[in-house]
Design a protein around this motif. Sequence first.
Motif, short mmCIF file in Angstrom:
data_model
loop_
_atom_site.label_atom_id
_atom_site.label_comp_id
_atom_site.label_asym_id
_atom_site.label_seq_id
_atom_site.Cartn_x
_atom_site.Cartn_y
_atom_site.Cartn_z
N TYR A 73 0.83 -1.18 0.00
CA TYR A 73 0.00 0.00 0.00
C TYR A 73 0.88 1.25 0.00
N ASP A 74 0.45 2.26 -0.73
CA ASP A 74 1.22 3.48 -0.80
C ASP A 74 0.90 4.45 0.32
N VAL A 75 -0.34 4.39 0.84
CA VAL A 75 -0.76 5.29 1.92
C VAL A 75 -1.38 4.44 3.03
N ILE A 76 -0.92 4.64 4.24
CA ILE A 76 -1.48 3.98 5.42
C ILE A 76 -2.03 5.06 6.33
N VAL A 77 -3.29 4.90 6.74
CA VAL A 77 -3.95 5.89 7.58
C VAL A 77 -4.24 5.26 8.93
N ILE A 78 -3.81 5.91 10.00
CA ILE A 78 -4.09 5.43 11.35
C ILE A 78 -4.73 6.56 12.16
N GLU A 79 -5.42 6.16 13.21
CA GLU A 79 -6.08 7.12 14.10
C GLU A 79 -5.13 7.49 15.23
N ASP A 80 -5.09 8.76 15.58
CA ASP A 80 -4.26 9.23 16.68
C ASP A 80 -4.96 8.95 18.00
N LEU A 81 -4.73 7.76 18.55
CA LEU A 81 -5.40 7.34 19.78
C LEU A 81 -4.78 8.02 20.99
N LYS A 82 -5.62 8.41 21.90
CA LYS A 82 -5.19 8.96 23.18
C LYS A 82 -5.28 7.82 24.20
N THR A 83 -4.16 7.13 24.40
CA THR A 83 -4.19 5.95 25.27
C THR A 83 -4.51 6.32 26.71
N LYS A 84 -4.20 7.53 27.12
CA LYS A 84 -4.53 7.96 28.47
C LYS A 84 -6.04 7.94 28.68
N ASN A 85 -6.78 8.37 27.67
CA ASN A 85 -8.24 8.33 27.76
C ASN A 85 -8.77 6.90 27.72
N LEU A 86 -8.13 6.04 26.95
CA LEU A 86 -8.56 4.64 26.88
C LEU A 86 -8.33 3.91 28.19
N MET A 87 -7.33 4.34 28.94
CA MET A 87 -7.00 3.67 30.21
C MET A 87 -8.05 3.91 31.29
N SER A 94 1.32 -1.64 23.63
CA SER A 94 2.46 -0.88 23.09
C SER A 94 2.08 -0.10 21.84
N TRP A 95 1.04 0.71 21.94
CA TRP A 95 0.56 1.48 20.80
C TRP A 95 1.61 2.44 20.26
N TYR A 96 2.32 3.10 21.13
CA TYR A 96 3.33 4.07 20.70
C TYR A 96 4.46 3.39 19.94
N GLN A 97 4.88 2.24 20.43
CA GLN A 97 5.96 1.52 19.76
C GLN A 97 5.50 1.04 18.39
N PHE A 98 4.26 0.58 18.27
CA PHE A 98 3.72 0.17 16.98
C PHE A 98 3.72 1.34 16.00
N ARG A 99 3.26 2.49 16.46
CA ARG A 99 3.20 3.68 15.60
C ARG A 99 4.60 4.11 15.17
N THR A 100 5.56 4.06 16.07
CA THR A 100 6.93 4.42 15.75
C THR A 100 7.52 3.48 14.71
N MET A 101 7.28 2.18 14.90
CA MET A 101 7.80 1.20 13.95
C MET A 101 7.12 1.33 12.59
N LEU A 102 5.83 1.61 12.59
CA LEU A 102 5.11 1.79 11.34
C LEU A 102 5.62 3.02 10.59
N ALA A 103 5.86 4.10 11.30
CA ALA A 103 6.41 5.31 10.68
C ALA A 103 7.80 5.03 10.10
N TYR A 104 8.61 4.29 10.82
CA TYR A 104 9.94 3.94 10.35
C TYR A 104 9.88 3.12 9.06
N LYS A 105 9.01 2.10 9.05
CA LYS A 105 8.88 1.25 7.87
C LYS A 105 8.32 2.02 6.67
#
Length: 82
Positions: free
Chosen positions: A1-15, A28-39
């Motif tokens: 895929y050329d474009v990946i769209v994710i939602e900016d989750l506020k994990t503090k609110n989910l907690m 580990s939502w933040y780590q997933f987002r960081t790795m996805l951005a890197y890839k």
Amino acid sequence: YDVIVIEDLKTKNLMRNHHLAKAIANASWYQFRTMLAYKCNWYGKQLVVVSAKNTSRICSACGHNGGAKPLAIREWTCSECQ
């Protein structure tokens, strides 16, 4: 895929949901987002982060805001698009 769209989750609110807090903390939502951005950067793809505001209220087909939905509804199309 050329474009990946994710939602900016506020994990503090989910907690705030004490029944799901442990599972959310272990996800580990933040780590997933960081790795996805890197890839995406590595492969020349575009990562788009959208605001979480009204994402489950707006019809994906026409953009109509249908108001609050119960948690049981996972996919929604407004009456104008049906």
